[in-house]
Design a protein around this motif. Structure first.
Motif: not given
Length: 308
Positions: A27-38
């Motif tokens: 769950x944290x990994x996908x939030x981190x990916x969203x943080x980077x992509x955004x």
């Protein structure tokens, strides 16, 4: 997705969030990916040094690639480290990460074994022949006890064995020699792994940057890259120097009780937790966790950079 040739821009080496009991926190990994992509990054690199790849068992590595590839859903290319001591072990990782959907693999020279340049080139040629996706060479002499020489890089690039180089050597003269040796190859990508000299690397002709600190402040590296590509070197310099100050967080750990990896990766994860991106700042065994006062110092670096 098809990997652009050359690969350009900001390619953060994605940290691997963990639970307190050393499992991958998806769950944290996908939030981190969203943080980077955004933030506007151009690709993602999983299972590198900042991902703690050396510490992760194979099942964790598989979980990381499957989670990131599945979440990105083809929006951005995903490069995955296939890092191990010798060729056949690397090929096993290539099989695993490409089965999980990685668009390219990132490979170091063999390590632990003592290798000759002829064996290094043989290693990369064998991996490239085995891999169904492009292979990027990873020059990381701090962890692999040798340097990929410009001659070796140029030979492998000219022969189409490798699609690019991620240079974390800190040797700017050799970095320039790699750029000069491969400049006539329009699809070849040379990326710097140094957070602190991105502006000068781009001025030399580098295609992009793979910054561990980019997990914490991806917007800063995106701005820096865009300023440099637009020729706005005054703003690029100011952004670079702000990031250099922020990078001071990697020194918060007490060297009397922990190594540089524990301090730097612990700081990146503490910063991500303080920014609300991940739930837990744990690093994988046997790394030593930061103390509460050390985490507080990380917070001061974030506040000083306008990130809290």
């Amino acid at each position: 997705m098809t990997l652009p040739a050359p690969l350009t821009g900001v390619v953060p080496p994605v940290c691997t969030p963990l639970t307190p009991d050393n499992e991958v926190d998806t769950a944290s990994l996908t939030r981190l990916v969203d943080h980077l992509v955004s933030a506007g990054v151009d690709a993602l690199f999983v299972l590198g040094s900042s991902s703690e790849a050396a510490y992760l068992p194979d099942r964790h590595r598989r979980t990381v690639v499957e989670t990131v590839v599945g979440h990105v859903g083809g929006q951005l290319p995903v490069l995955a480290g296939a890092i191990d001591m010798t060729t056949l072990r690397v090929n096993d990782h290539v099989d695993a990460v490409t089965a999980a959907g990685a668009d390219a693999v990132v490979v170091t020279a063999p390590f632990y074994t003592r290798t000759h340049p002829a064996e290094i080139t043989r290693h990369f040629r064998a991996v490239a022949a085995h891999s169904p996706v492009p292979v990027f060479a990873y020059d990381q002499p701090a962890s692999v006890p040798l340097k990929l020489t410009p001659d070796v890089v140029t030979e492998l690039a000219e022969d189409g064995v490798i699609a690019g180089l991620k240079d974390s050597s800190g040797d700017e003269g050799a970095f320039r020699a790699c750029l000069m040796g491969t400049r006539a190859l329009p699809g070849f990508s040379v990326l710097t792994g140094s957070e602190l000299t991105v502006d000068s690397a781009l001025a030399m002709g580098a295609h992009g940057v793979v910054p561990g600190l980019g997990n914490v402040d991806p917007e800063g590296y995106v701005r820096l890259y865009r300023y440099a590509k637009a020729g706005d070197w005054e703003r690029a310099l100011a952004e670079q120097e702000r990031l250099c100050t922020l990078f001071g967080m990697v020194e918060v750990g007490d060297p009397a009780r922990m190594g540089r990896s524990s301090s730097a990766l612990g700081a990146f994860k503490a910063a991500l937790q303080l920014r609300g991106v991940i739930d837990c700042a744990a690093t994988m065994l046997p790394q030593v966790p930061l103390s509460a006062p050390e985490v507080e110092r990380v917070g001061k670096y974030l506040a000083g950079a306008g990130l809290l």
